[in-house]
Motif scaffolding. Sequence first.
Motif, PDB file in Angstrom:
ATOM      1  N   GLY A 198     -65.626   5.512  -7.435  1.00  0.00           N
ATOM      2  CA  GLY A 198     -64.965   4.605  -6.687  1.00  0.00           C
ATOM      3  C   GLY A 198     -63.326   5.034  -6.738  1.00  0.00           C
ATOM      4  N   PHE A 255     -56.978  -1.789 -11.524  1.00  0.00           N
ATOM      5  CA  PHE A 255     -57.880  -0.609 -11.210  1.00  0.00           C
ATOM      6  C   PHE A 255     -56.774   0.195  -9.967  1.00  0.00           C
ATOM      7  CE2 PHE A 255     -60.437   1.947  -8.140  1.00  0.00           C
ATOM      8  CZ  PHE A 255     -61.465   2.171  -9.035  1.00  0.00           C
ATOM      9  N   PHE A 256     -56.330  -0.596  -8.962  1.00  0.00           N
ATOM     10  CA  PHE A 256     -55.320  -0.022  -8.069  1.00  0.00           C
ATOM     11  C   PHE A 256     -54.163   0.187  -8.541  1.00  0.00           C
ATOM     12  CE2 PHE A 256     -58.498  -2.949  -6.510  1.00  0.00           C
ATOM     13  CZ  PHE A 256     -59.430  -1.951  -5.742  1.00  0.00           C
ATOM     14  N   ARG A 269     -64.406   5.186   0.932  1.00  0.00           N
ATOM     15  CA  ARG A 269     -64.105   4.512  -0.238  1.00  0.00           C
ATOM     16  C   ARG A 269     -64.884   3.285   0.197  1.00  0.00           C
ATOM     17  NH1 ARG A 269     -57.595   2.462   0.489  1.00  0.00           N
ATOM     18  NH2 ARG A 269     -58.737   0.598   1.603  1.00  0.00           N
ATOM     19  N   ASP A 270     -64.446   2.429   1.051  1.00  0.00           N
ATOM     20  CA  ASP A 270     -64.868   1.223   1.657  1.00  0.00           C
ATOM     21  C   ASP A 270     -66.389   1.149   1.409  1.00  0.00           C
ATOM     22  OD1 ASP A 270     -62.600  -0.198   1.744  1.00  0.00           O
ATOM     23  OD2 ASP A 270     -62.319   0.035   3.747  1.00  0.00           O
ATOM     24  N   TYR A 283     -52.684  -3.276  -0.586  1.00  0.00           N
ATOM     25  CA  TYR A 283     -53.880  -3.552  -0.932  1.00  0.00           C
ATOM     26  C   TYR A 283     -53.943  -4.578  -1.996  1.00  0.00           C
ATOM     27  CZ  TYR A 283     -58.916  -2.387  -1.760  1.00  0.00           C
ATOM     28  OH  TYR A 283     -60.596  -2.734  -1.570  1.00  0.00           O
ATOM     29  N   TYR A 324     -55.557  -8.416  -2.782  1.00  0.00           N
ATOM     30  CA  TYR A 324     -56.524  -8.316  -3.613  1.00  0.00           C
ATOM     31  C   TYR A 324     -56.171  -9.575  -4.672  1.00  0.00           C
ATOM     32  CZ  TYR A 324     -59.046  -7.023  -7.884  1.00  0.00           C
ATOM     33  OH  TYR A 324     -60.192  -6.922  -8.934  1.00  0.00           O
ATOM     34  N   VAL A 351     -60.895  -7.123   0.783  1.00  0.00           N
ATOM     35  CA  VAL A 351     -60.457  -6.205  -0.446  1.00  0.00           C
ATOM     36  C   VAL A 351     -61.881  -5.998  -1.214  1.00  0.00           C
ATOM     37  CG1 VAL A 351     -57.969  -6.255  -0.541  1.00  0.00           C
ATOM     38  CG2 VAL A 351     -59.786  -8.039  -1.712  1.00  0.00           C
ATOM     39  N   SER A 352     -62.188  -5.007  -2.102  1.00  0.00           N
ATOM     40  CA  SER A 352     -63.364  -4.941  -2.695  1.00  0.00           C
ATOM     41  C   SER A 352     -62.901  -4.912  -4.254  1.00  0.00           C
ATOM     42  CB  SER A 352     -64.017  -3.949  -2.485  1.00  0.00           C
ATOM     43  OG  SER A 352     -64.385  -3.665  -1.189  1.00  0.00           O
TER      44      SER A 352
END
Lengths: 236, 236
Positions: free
Chosen positions: A14, B76-77, A64-65, B62, B66, A4-5
């Motif tokens: 982003g 954010f997500f 996105r990645d 995700y 994360y 994950v980023s």
Amino acid sequence: FADVSKLAVDDYVGFTFFVGCMAMMAASAFFFLSMNTFDRKWKTSVLVSGLITFIAAVHYWYMRDYWAANMESPTFFRYVDWVLTVPLMCVEFYLILKVAGAKRSLMWNMIWLSVIMLVTGYFGETLYRDQAWFWGLISGIAYFIIVAIIWVGPAKKLAVQAGGEVLKAHKTLCWFVLVGWAIYPIGYMAGTPGWYEGIFGGLPMDVIYNIGDAVNKIGFGLVIYNLAVTASAKET
Amino acid sequence: FADVSKLAVDDYVGFTFFVGCMAMMAASAFFFLSMNTFDRKWKTSVLVSGLITFIAAVHYWYMRDYWAANMESPTFFRYVDWVLTVPLMCVEFYLILKVAGAKRSLMWNMIWLSVIMLVTGYFGETLYRDQAWFWGLISGIAYFIIVAIIWVGPAKKLAVQAGGEVLKAHKTLCWFVLVGWAIYPIGYMAGTPGWYEGIFGGLPMDVIYNIGDAVNKIGFGLVIYNLAVTASAKET
Ligand SMILES: CC1=C(/C=C/C(C)=C/C=C/C(C)=C/C=O)C(C)(C)CCC1
Ligand SMILES: CC1=C(/C=C/C(C)=C/C=C/C(C)=C/C=O)C(C)(C)CCC1
């Protein structure tokens, strides 16, 4: 350690990549799962709408990645995506005009023009950035011819012949191509050097492209979906 | 080497992320696979319920990773997810009220309000944490207007006009928006600094948000599903 980023809370590029990716996935599920509720004639059109958003979903997943990892425009993948989805949109025009006897040649003309538009745009954004204005111009001419074909050319005539719901949908799609697609040249001008620098200078190119994709891929698909709903309802 | 993380046995946030993720996936399968047993009119509503949980499933996938990797709120997500799912819930209201002649403008008003609610909430949680109370207040006002629209405003009138099962379902959904959605401001107050610190101070924000999502996404969808079942039964 999972794959994950982290993204900065003010990373709007982003953000639009993530929202765009998920919106494309959801739109694909929507088109694929609803296609079977329509008559044969409209099924294929809705299926193709789903293909367009599905192709985009896969590329957005990658982009996105790519963005999260490199903080750099994924131009390469952007054009891989367009070179598949834009011709499919030309197929959509053909499919809905088939009822009025559209010929395959109309479809192929539009497809070739769209390929010219995209290949020249790619050159301007990558290999020949110094002459970005020149490649953008050629690309713009091809774009202009596509607009002419559907607004006043053979596609328009067929839509008038078909009449009814098809004509209505065609009109909406015409606006998508004139206004919705015009978002892309704005992104191009924001992202390449040239005399036009500064006009759109402050805006990040990828945000513009991502908004354009959401409007054009999902919105375009919903117009087709809507046509299928109303036309199917009238026929029964 | 597999891409898995270890979680502490008392990591309740992690626990709710994992349970939430799987629950959303199962709910999506349920809605998608059952949609075809209903009439056309209800199919779309059940499909949209499935889209809401599907979008959440992908984001929870995700977010659980994360969390496991960073032990930090995936704010954010979270907001990427909400900005897609909350507008889709407004679409659901529109879809079930369409039988009583709901207009698109009602849907768009609710969608815009929900976007304002979320954007201001995002600012309060991230960029302007010091003024969290201020952004939370604006967000709360938008939330309040949505509540008013469906409890006493135009949406309510349409529901009364539709009557029967639609009115019953609308009533239940009204409670979801008033009580279920109110879980989120509580999470916000638990997770941001402000005069309200201490009231909900002990509770971890993410557990609250995850419970809210499970209640509102899956519960909301089940109400729609139930409406489809009872209304389809009456019509045949
Ligand atoms: C005119 C013009 C361009 C047009 C791009 C277009 C019109 C892209 C459309 C993409 C779509 C519709 C994708 C959705 O699936 C470029 C290449 C940016 C280069 C600059 C000039
Ligand atoms: C009022 C308010 C908020 C409301 C959030 C809501 C109501 C979110 C609803 C989310 C749903 C329903 C998701 C399910 O899919 C925020 C943004 C926390 C900020 C503080 C004030």
